[in-house]
Design a protein around this motif. Structure first.
Motif, PDB file in Angstrom:
ATOM      1  N   LYS A 155      -9.878 124.924  18.269  1.00 45.81           N
ATOM      2  CA  LYS A 155     -11.283 125.336  18.284  1.00 45.81           C
ATOM      3  C   LYS A 155     -12.200 124.211  17.800  1.00 45.81           C
ATOM      4  CE  LYS A 155     -14.629 128.667  16.678  1.00 45.81           C
ATOM      5  NZ  LYS A 155     -14.856 129.951  16.047  1.00 45.81           N
ATOM      6  N   TYR A 156     -11.762 123.483  16.773  1.00 45.45           N
ATOM      7  CA  TYR A 156     -12.623 122.457  16.181  1.00 45.45           C
ATOM      8  C   TYR A 156     -12.208 121.050  16.589  1.00 45.45           C
ATOM      9  CZ  TYR A 156     -14.584 126.228  13.452  1.00 45.45           C
ATOM     10  OH  TYR A 156     -15.221 127.377  13.081  1.00 45.45           O
ATOM     11  N   LYS A 157     -11.529 120.948  17.725  1.00 45.72           N
ATOM     12  CA  LYS A 157     -11.017 119.641  18.133  1.00 45.72           C
ATOM     13  C   LYS A 157     -12.093 118.570  18.101  1.00 45.72           C
ATOM     14  CE  LYS A 157      -8.772 117.092  21.857  1.00 45.72           C
ATOM     15  NZ  LYS A 157      -8.145 117.115  23.184  1.00 45.72           N
ATOM     16  N   ASP A 158     -13.241 118.882  18.624  1.00 43.31           N
ATOM     17  CA  ASP A 158     -14.259 117.835  18.742  1.00 43.31           C
ATOM     18  C   ASP A 158     -14.716 117.310  17.387  1.00 43.31           C
ATOM     19  OD1 ASP A 158     -15.759 116.266  20.640  1.00 43.31           O
ATOM     20  OD2 ASP A 158     -17.499 117.188  19.667  1.00 43.31           O
ATOM     21  N   PRO A 159     -15.213 118.153  16.461  1.00 39.71           N
ATOM     22  CA  PRO A 159     -15.632 117.592  15.175  1.00 39.71           C
ATOM     23  C   PRO A 159     -14.458 117.008  14.381  1.00 39.71           C
ATOM     24  CG  PRO A 159     -15.747 119.994  15.131  1.00 39.71           C
ATOM     25  CD  PRO A 159     -15.526 119.600  16.551  1.00 39.71           C
ATOM     26  N   TYR A 160     -13.255 117.573  14.558  1.00 43.04           N
ATOM     27  CA  TYR A 160     -12.084 117.053  13.853  1.00 43.04           C
ATOM     28  C   TYR A 160     -11.797 115.621  14.290  1.00 43.04           C
ATOM     29  CZ  TYR A 160      -7.210 117.153  12.031  1.00 43.04           C
ATOM     30  OH  TYR A 160      -6.035 116.912  11.369  1.00 43.04           O
ATOM     31  N   MET A 161     -12.055 115.319  15.536  1.00 42.61           N
ATOM     32  CA  MET A 161     -11.785 113.968  16.037  1.00 42.61           C
ATOM     33  C   MET A 161     -12.915 113.000  15.727  1.00 42.61           C
ATOM     34  SD  MET A 161      -9.900 114.665  19.678  1.00 42.61           S
ATOM     35  CE  MET A 161      -9.833 112.933  20.102  1.00 42.61           C
ATOM     36  N   LYS A 162     -14.114 113.504  15.492  1.00 40.92           N
ATOM     37  CA  LYS A 162     -15.248 112.614  15.322  1.00 40.92           C
ATOM     38  C   LYS A 162     -15.615 112.366  13.863  1.00 40.92           C
ATOM     39  CE  LYS A 162     -15.923 111.849  19.617  1.00 40.92           C
ATOM     40  NZ  LYS A 162     -16.734 112.704  20.476  1.00 40.92           N
ATOM     41  N   SER A 163     -15.359 113.320  13.024  1.00 47.79           N
ATOM     42  CA  SER A 163     -15.896 113.253  11.666  1.00 47.79           C
ATOM     43  C   SER A 163     -15.369 112.054  10.887  1.00 47.79           C
ATOM     44  CB  SER A 163     -15.537 114.537  10.900  1.00 47.79           C
ATOM     45  OG  SER A 163     -16.053 114.471   9.592  1.00 47.79           O
ATOM     46  N   SER A 164     -16.232 111.520  10.067  1.00 42.88           N
ATOM     47  CA  SER A 164     -15.818 110.509   9.109  1.00 42.88           C
ATOM     48  C   SER A 164     -15.017 111.196   8.000  1.00 42.88           C
ATOM     49  CB  SER A 164     -17.069 109.858   8.510  1.00 42.88           C
ATOM     50  OG  SER A 164     -16.714 108.957   7.486  1.00 42.88           O
ATOM     51  N   ALA A 165     -14.223 110.426   7.258  1.00 41.63           N
ATOM     52  CA  ALA A 165     -13.442 111.017   6.174  1.00 41.63           C
ATOM     53  C   ALA A 165     -14.076 110.786   4.817  1.00 41.63           C
ATOM     54  CB  ALA A 165     -12.025 110.458   6.179  1.00 41.63           C
ATOM     55  N   ALA A 166     -15.163 110.050   4.758  1.00 45.72           N
ATOM     56  CA  ALA A 166     -15.785 109.793   3.461  1.00 45.72           C
ATOM     57  C   ALA A 166     -17.187 109.264   3.669  1.00 45.72           C
ATOM     58  CB  ALA A 166     -14.973 108.809   2.635  1.00 45.72           C
ATOM     59  N   ILE A 167     -17.995 109.400   2.635  1.00 42.96           N
ATOM     60  CA  ILE A 167     -19.397 109.005   2.715  1.00 42.96           C
ATOM     61  C   ILE A 167     -19.563 107.502   2.538  1.00 42.96           C
ATOM     62  CG2 ILE A 167     -20.322 109.005   0.320  1.00 42.96           C
ATOM     63  CD1 ILE A 167     -21.505 111.176   3.224  1.00 42.96           C
ATOM     64  N   SER A 168     -18.644 106.890   1.791  1.00 43.59           N
ATOM     65  CA  SER A 168     -18.844 105.479   1.455  1.00 43.59           C
ATOM     66  C   SER A 168     -18.491 104.605   2.641  1.00 43.59           C
ATOM     67  CB  SER A 168     -17.964 105.102   0.274  1.00 43.59           C
ATOM     68  OG  SER A 168     -16.649 104.920   0.736  1.00 43.59           O
ATOM     69  N   MET A 169     -18.686 103.327   2.469  1.00 44.72           N
ATOM     70  CA  MET A 169     -18.404 102.394   3.542  1.00 44.72           C
ATOM     71  C   MET A 169     -16.915 102.395   3.908  1.00 44.72           C
ATOM     72  SD  MET A 169     -21.310 101.292   4.309  1.00 44.72           S
ATOM     73  CE  MET A 169     -21.014  99.825   5.342  1.00 44.72           C
TER      74      MET A 169
END
Lengths: 327, 327, 327, 327, 327, 327
Positions: free
Chosen positions: A148-162
């Motif tokens: 169901k969440y394939k798209d955001p799971y593949m795109k999201s960053s894993a952290a806010i920092s650089m």
């Protein structure tokens, strides 16, 4: 990423680089004397720089069809200011090569996104416990969520920092953790492989709502991230998926334990765990998470360190300066 | 609680106390020489003691209709062993006064349970924001939860340790906090009174599932308490109540903030907060919670301290020994 | 504070503001090329900015009757430098409106100073314990101190940092704490109201000697502040007031406890408490102090935050970014 | 201390010791079977033991003129109970040798009390700064205090725990610190020797009121100790001594700095410093204090450790087990 | 160090200083407009500054025989930039006074290096334990090491930061510690003087390999410093020296204890101790080390503080701002 | 271990167990009444108990050929004392079955010692880097050490506490870590497999000298353990092995890094690391070490926990109580 051009990081002081680049941000400023100038952030798919353009304005650039998200040809001159590289941009124009698109200029993990996603799904399938036919396996629940969440799971960053601030960061992090979990289950054979693989695949799923990841890979907190945190949001997601029609219910105890894995994967309250690891799979998840995050930090340092040399500073998150062996 | 008998805590070394008591626990043992004896835990509604009965067994007592939960008449002899009081019980028999019941021997808060519950509900009603008729007030949500869970909310202990380990502990803690919140809203007038009152009333609602409180007031962790903690369970409860039929939806932003209040009321990650206070109501809740818990600790110490004297030890949770003023 | 002019904080980049302002500081500098210029700090009663004036000098300004403490008419041009607002001042001249004085440009608490002072005194009066005519009430001692030190008590800042760095900061902090203490005494009825009110009114009295607060509200440490701290100086003050002629002595035990309240109000050694709270009034004071300080921080953040938005950073002293609800 | 008898600590399991001992405490108890017995604490001037006496009572002992404070002849039988020595006392009678007094049985420091006191006074005299005749030297102030409080300064214990819990503990601790300070002033010649010697002599003077030291050397907290701590009480003492008639005033800046030394000698807030060391003498005092306390702990351990052996446990206050070298 | 010229730190804003200086570093840069300029670091033997030279290049300077390590005559103009002093250099030429050498411009400790070295050796000789002729004294081992490594021991800096960053820093630190140890052995007479003196002399010997100290006194970590730390390297050195031919072996137990002193001199694991002090000499070494380091910090602060004034900030490594007494 | 007898842990209160057991310790005592008795520690290869024998003595047992190390037949009666099992032993005699030896009664890891040792050696061989024929591989160094110290490496306990306190504990810990390292190298392919495998195999080698492991598996600190710690001793061992005749020198950089791995494997100074991880292999080693230690703790807990139940307490070293899933 384009590999047939010199990288931004390779440009020497005193040289000028001419190549297509992605404009990811434009900001208009005024100098001390009141003259307008523009600062543009440019990406090559490996890193980014912010360059100055004199005698121009946002409006002027827009008139030339240049705004955030435009691929341009540009001349970038590198000088030195207070010990660091400083950049002047000139001659910006929409890129002549019309084949180029935003995705050519965005940093991505070293493994293809689809390949990683498919391998995670496959490993989850392989770990599914038959449940003696009285229930639906936990792996099915994990796969349903990832479908169901394939798209955001593949795109999201894993952290806010650089450090993990890239498109696909969450996926890459999850992917290597699932593989590490699978490898360790061969040594610690009493671990519940289905539970641990589901846990590693989903432990950071709440980050989909904790961060806003832009098309160019920049991540920022959401207000839900501030108010709730990704542990709570991840565990809530599991809960909302547990009632399903037309199938045997999921293995109830395993669903509880998966929820526990998500809530406890930060290890200790001090590091933000909602509850602390009470089963070995929860602790294994915690160490695998820490190991993967720090392996990434070393890899990042090694991108710019020469053999036999150590970093100027102790990177945030590590306990010592980083040394690159001589061989 | 019965007030026409001498209290257990008042019995002097060397004396024998004869009065009705509640048997809350029985355990059979063997001494060094292999002889069986029995240890019984007895309560008077203020405290409890564990006494030894020689030359008897569980079976023997059962034959005399005595088991956990029985109100008995007993003779209790107090001796001294290694600096502490030691008790021998004898002549146990089901109480002659048949009016007596378990509830006469269980410690309760100093305010009537129903009175406290009603006052909380009334304060929540008084704080309800009209929502400009476009939504259902947050107070209604809180009242609906407290109505459904009235029974466990009134019975549950507020903590596992001896300190708040009593029937009605959760209610008493919540009650004083709601009143303190109401009082502080008169000083800090920009606080959202509805939000803060709902937050104080519900902040520990998850403890209903975190602890098992027995009929006699003893609390123990549940496995859900170990695996999830009451913050997560409390916030999940809010979520499960937000979808209702036949009424305007609850004020969505306030529901988010109430969830945040529950998740953040431990103040810092170090103390187990799932997220940290991001709005003033969340921080006020945190301080009110801390204040009430410690006021309770002082009150407990004062029960046994004489004027001008200080406690032998720094009580757990406080930073100094407790002193009782001379006046 | 003047409300009929645009505020400094509202001035947009690119605009020029013309209004009366207070010169609070002047500093002469030389640029890289050796040319003199002047930096002036200007206040509007809500905030302050430091602006550059080219082609002038301190001597030149003095010749025009402008120095620190002068109210001037000025033109202030706002530009942008490295992401922040940058200011150029021009056309400075002593203000045409001769009614204006320094006090029109100094930030003050939202409640009138005299009103707050009188309300504290009145609450202390109302709390005075009759002492059974054998002693002089503690409230009298507190009032005598506040009468003698009324002026510095009303003027002193409550902290060195920007957050409470304002004329009347100590008074405003004490005022709200006295009121909060009074409100909580209605809930926790066993607290000694006289003691707690005296404690909240006087807990930070030592700051009168710990800080030097300038006429324009800037606070700086004194050497006594560095060497002794305000807890010791406050407790010493109590001691120096306890011997009085021609009246019954103060209630000796309450004087000891008031001294304890001052010495312990930081709560734990880690936070600088000289001794730790040993009575409930001491702990209540500690929480009321913390609560008020943090309410102030939230209020400061809300001055500039829009609804539905959170702050860029976690403010110093809080545990999370600050969120402003959408409603 | 008597040296012509075997020590309590040398008595072997299975043996019986017959010698004069001091009764420091008597407590009546009842065993499991309801029979009365008595526990007596006995001291030999090096350590103490608590022994059981069967078939007797407090009243019975009093009839035989034995109570706390009596020097008795006794037979002490040593057995073993749960890995530790256990003692039975018998045949107690007032000591035949009427020369013996309480002071023969109380542990004292290894240097004579008067010798230590005199040496401190002499060192303070030697350090007095002439003040150029415009003021009275700080050393005079220190000596005046030590003259007035000579008796409690010589008797007080330096700590509540077993480690420095002896008559003269405060004096012995101060004595070695004054000497260490004097020695270090020869190396760090810029230190103000008068200030540092006064500081080491007086740093713990507040302990006179923080502890109650009994005639037999047992120390207990006072309520002032709980409410104020010895740092505040020591600094207050300095203040109360600064106004004197008929002499030039004390060097005002040095009095301030001596006050600072007392307030700051715990080094950091975490360890209870009221303010933290701001001058080198304050920091030197802090380290000298820590060093002397820990030297004492090692010396105590060495009393019972054989060469080449290490202690069973890490003693409280040290960071490792204690090892005694082989030579 | 040359004392017949004005110091760099005494140069006022607006003035120009003309004097011989050491060029310790040259770096070529480009300004915003692309023009080359040069930054030179200049030393006077007390401090250093980095000055800008416009319209020149490294090549140009080399042509004029100026490079890092050259003593030059120069004009240095001091202006002010953003609250700090800013420097322009001009008219650089090899110094006319050919007597001047690099060593005239390098900061050194206040005691002559050879004097300190000789005094350490002498104290070690004086402390040598005769060993009853069955072994070679530990002092001989220490002296043999200091003889072999005399040169780096005399030159090495004692720390990476600006604070002890000077030629001879390690020697000066060791020297004062040996003297302080000697002084304290007069007070704590049970300490093994030979062991403690050897320990203070050698505790930081590993810094010879942990840092690279340049001819001009700048220290930088080595990769061995990063990978091993000076505690391990110092202890390893002892081990490598213990096997000697043609002499009785060193006192084996003392060699073990010296190794322990080096490994434990940071006191606690938190501060990097490899093992924690198990003997009193180890703890004494730890406090002497801390004391000397902080005495140095105070001395550095006092170089620039006026009487009655305190430092702007709490220096790193101290717990408070530094105050300089008025007298 | 013998599997054809009931285990000690399975014996119920009230029952008597008759079986062969190992006497591991004998201690003579005296009860309150002065009667001698004996306490014997008995092992069955899974756990141990200490039992009381009345009316006997060490001498008496010796006369019957029973001492520490004897395998006996015994009757063991289990009673209950203060909530715990209590044991009485009787009828001890040298075991009738003369085949039985000490090794039958000592707890061992679940994998055969020789099998584990061989597998480690084999993995090290497989990881050997050819070194391009210019040097001898690091694996050879590791194997040479493990060959020389095979016996203590196979016997030593891995920890002093009860948790890993068994013969072969060090080997079992190292074995699983080598295997986990090997597995993770398949995921993190840039790790130097030879280095990490050598590091995991040798990281705790210093424990051979840190602990004294008795024939029956009890570990105790040595004085070298107290004075130096196993990190220093392990790194020293590597150094002493690096100079070898008649072969190419070991890869110098890898030897340095292996030394670093040993010195840094505790991760942070707070946890006792001599230096902190500067290369990814060092950090991986640290996490693998932590993971294996905690997996062992969970496994120990699971030995006695039933399904669906959690442990009474949070075990030392873990962050929560341990839960055993219901399935």
């Amino acid at each position: 990423m384009l590999t047939n051009y010199p990288k931004l990081t390779d440009a020497e002081i005193g040289s000028t680089l001419s190549r297509p680049l992605l404009v990811s941000h434009i900001e208009e400023s005024t100098d001390k004397n009141g003259n307008a100038y523009v600062k543009v952030t440019l990406k090559d798919g490996f890193s980014d720089v912010t360059a100055v353009m004199f005698s121009t304005s946002t409006a002027d650039l827009e008139a030339r069809l240049i705004k955030a998200g435009t691929v341009v040809d540009a001349d970038l001159t590198v000088s030195e200011y207070q010990g660091n590289k400083s950049y002047k941009a000139a001659n910006l124009a929409p890129a002549a090569d019309k084949q180029l698109s935003v995705s050519d200029f965005v940093k991505l993990p070293p493994v293809d996104l689809e390949v990683m996603y498919d391998e995670i799904i496959e490993l989850l399938h392989s770990a599914a416990d038959s449940c003696n036919d009285t229930c639906t396996p936990l792996s099915d629940l994990a796969i349903r969520i990832l479908t169901k969440y394939k798209d955001p799971y593949m795109k999201s960053s894993a952290a806010i920092s650089m450090h993990h601030n890239l498109i696909g960061g969450l996926l890459y992090h999850s992917y290597r953790m699932v593989k590490a979990a699978d490898a360790l289950c061969g040594v610690y054979t009493s671990l519940d492989r289905e539970l641990l693989l589901c846990g590693t695949a989903l432990h950071d799923i709440g980050k989909i709502w904790e961060y806003d990841t832009s098309e160019t890979g920049d991540a920022a907190f959401t207000s839900s991230g501030i108010l709730f945190g990704h542990l709570y949001m991840g565990a809530s997601l599991i809960k909302s998926f547990t009632n399903v029609k037309d199938q045997a219910p999921y293995h109830a105890e395993k669903v509880r334990l998966l929820t526990h894995l998500i809530l406890s994967h930060h290890g200790t309250q001090e590091w933000g765990a909602v509850s602390c690891p009470a089963i070995p799979e929860a602790l294994a998840l915690h160490y695998i998470d820490n190991l993967d995050a720090r392996m990434y930090m070393f890899e990042e340092q090694y991108e710019t360190l020469a053999a036999g040399v150590f970093s100027d500073k102790k990177p945030f998150g590590l306990e010592n300066r980083v040394y690159r062996p001589k061989y």
